[in-house]
Enzyme design. Structure first.
Site, short mmCIF file in Angstrom:
data_model
loop_
_atom_site.label_atom_id
_atom_site.label_comp_id
_atom_site.label_asym_id
_atom_site.label_seq_id
_atom_site.Cartn_x
_atom_site.Cartn_y
_atom_site.Cartn_z
CB SER A 67 41.35 44.80 41.55
OG SER A 67 41.55 44.52 42.92
CG ASP A 105 48.53 43.38 43.07
OD1 ASP A 105 49.24 42.36 43.02
OD2 ASP A 105 47.34 43.38 42.68
CE LYS A 135 48.06 39.61 43.40
NZ LYS A 135 48.05 40.08 41.99
CD GLU A 137 49.05 41.30 37.01
OE1 GLU A 137 49.14 41.32 35.77
OE2 GLU A 137 48.09 41.80 37.64
CD GLU A 204 42.66 37.45 37.61
OE1 GLU A 204 43.68 37.93 38.14
OE2 GLU A 204 41.68 38.15 37.26
O1 KIV Z 1 44.32 43.04 41.86
C1 KIV Z 1 43.70 42.11 42.39
O2 KIV Z 1 42.71 42.30 43.11
C2 KIV Z 1 44.17 40.77 42.13
C3 KIV Z 1 43.24 39.64 42.47
C4 KIV Z 1 42.19 39.57 41.46
C5 KIV Z 1 43.97 38.36 42.62
O3 KIV Z 1 45.25 40.58 41.64
#
Ligand code: KIV
Length: 289
Positions: A67, A105, A135, A137, A204
Site C-alpha cells: 500500500s 509485502d 506476505k 497475496e 481483507e
Molecule cells: O499493503 C497493505 O498495506 C496490506 C494491508 C492492507 C493488509 O496488504
C-alpha cells in the site's frame, strides 16, 4: 548504518535508546490455541523508521505493505510497486522497531511465476531488510509457493479475500464473498494457504460471515481488515487510521483527522513567515535548568 546494528546515541533517528525484546513468528502463531486467540493480535502498516518507532510499542506486527505505493508514492494502485521500494522501506522499519515482528509485502510480479522466483525475492527481502517474514497475496494458486518458502525457512503470511494486486481481475475494490461460490472459494483459499504452512493470514474486504468461517476453518491466526471483529487480530493502513487522506475505504475507522491538523500547522507557519513574526533562534533557545 547497518540494519542490524543498534545506534544508542540520542539523536533524531534514535530518540529512545531502549531496545525491547522482539517478538517472533512462532510467538505470533502460538497466540491462537485450539481455534481461540485470547489476546487479539495488533498489526499496523509502517513505511518509515519514525512511524515504526511510534507504533512499535503498541503493535505485535508491523506490516510494510505494498500500500506504500499509493500512500507514499501517489501511485494509482499497488501494481507498479518495485522490490527496491519494499527493501528500502522495509529496512527503515526494521531500524525503527525493536519489539514487533516486521513483515514485508512481496510486490506484484516478484513472486507469482514460480516457487523459485518467490524464494529468490523473499531471500533478498529478508537479507536486505532484516525483517522476519514476507506476505503474499493469493489462495489455492499460491499454496505450493507458500509450502516451498516455509520449508526453506521463510515465514509467510497469506492474504485472501480482496487482494489488491488482483484489482484488474477482480474489477475493483468491492467487498468479496457475497455469493455462495465466492464465499466457498475464499474459505478454500485460506485453508489451502494455512495447510501449506502460512503462519498467519490477512483477510481483507469480505462480508462478515465469510471472515468468521475462515477464522473457524484455519488453525493459524487470521488478521482482518474490513472483515470481522471476531478475527484473531486486526490490521489497518496507518495513514487511513490517522485520517491523513480525505478518502478512506468505508470499513476504516478514522481515529484522528491529521490531514486537517497538518494543514492548520502549515498555515500557522506560513502566516508567521509571511508576517515576519517567525521566532528567532534566541527566542526558541531554552537553557537547561
Ligand atoms: O499493503 C497493505 O498495506 C496490506 C494491508 C492492507 C493488509 O496488504
Amino acid at each position: 548504518m547497518s540494519t542490524f546494528q543498534l545506534d544508542t546515541a540520542i539523536s533524531r533517528a534514535h530518540p529512545t535508546p531502549a531496545p525491547m525484546k522482539r517478538l517472533t513468528v512462532p510467538a505470533i502463531q502460538a497466540r491462537k490455541v485450539d481455534g481461540t486467540t485470547t489476546e487479539p493480535l495488533v498489526m499496523l502498516t509502517a513505511y518509515t523508521a519514525r512511524m515504526a518507532q511510534l507504533l512499535d510499542p503498541h503493535c505485535d506486527m508491523l506490516l510494510v505493505g505494498d500500500s506504500l505505493g499509493q500512500v507514499i508514492y501517489g501511485l494509482p494502485s499497488t501494481l507498479p510497486v518495485s522490490l527496491d521500494m519494499m527493501c528500502a522501506h522495509g529496512s527503515a522499519v526494521v531500524r525503527g522497531s525493536y519489539h514487533a515482528v516486521v513483515i514485508i509485502d512481496l510486490p506484484f510480479g516478484s513472486y507469482e511465476a514460480s516457487p523459485q522466483a518467490a524464494f529468490e525475492t523473499s531471500a533478498r527481502v529478508l537479507k536486505e531488510t532484516g525483517a522476519a517474514a514476507v506476505k503474499l497475496e493469493g489462495g489455492e494458486a499460491m499454496a505450493e509457493t507458500v509450502a516451498f518458502l516455509a520449508a526453506r525457512g521463510v515465514p509467510v503470511m497469506g492474504h485472501v479475500g480482496l487482494t489488491p494486486q488482483a484489482v484488474n481481475a477482480l474489477g475493483g475494490y468491492a467487498a468479496r464473498g457475497r455469493g455462495d461460490a465466492e464465499a466457498a472459494k475464499i474459505v478454500a483459499d485460506a485453508r489451502a494457504v494455512a495447510e501449506a504452512g502460512a503462519f498467519a493470514i490477512v483477510i481483507e474486504g469480505v462480508v462478515e460471515p465469510v471472515a468468521e468461517a475462515v477464522v473457524a476453518a484455519v488453525a493459524c491466526p487470521v488478521i482482518g481488515i474490513g472483515a470481522s471483529a471476531k478475527c484473531d487480530g486486526q490490521v489497518l493502513v496507518t495513514d487511513d487510521m490517522l485520517g491523513l487522506f480525505e478518502r478512506t475505504p468505508r470499513f476504516v475507522k478514522r481515529y484522528d483527522e491529521l490531514a486537517q491538523r497538518i494543514s492548520g500547522v502549515a498555515a500557522h507557519y506560513a502566516g508567521e513567515v509571511r508576517s515576519r513574526s517567525f521566532p528567532t533562534a534566541d527566542q526558541l533557545y531554552k537553557p537547561k535548568p
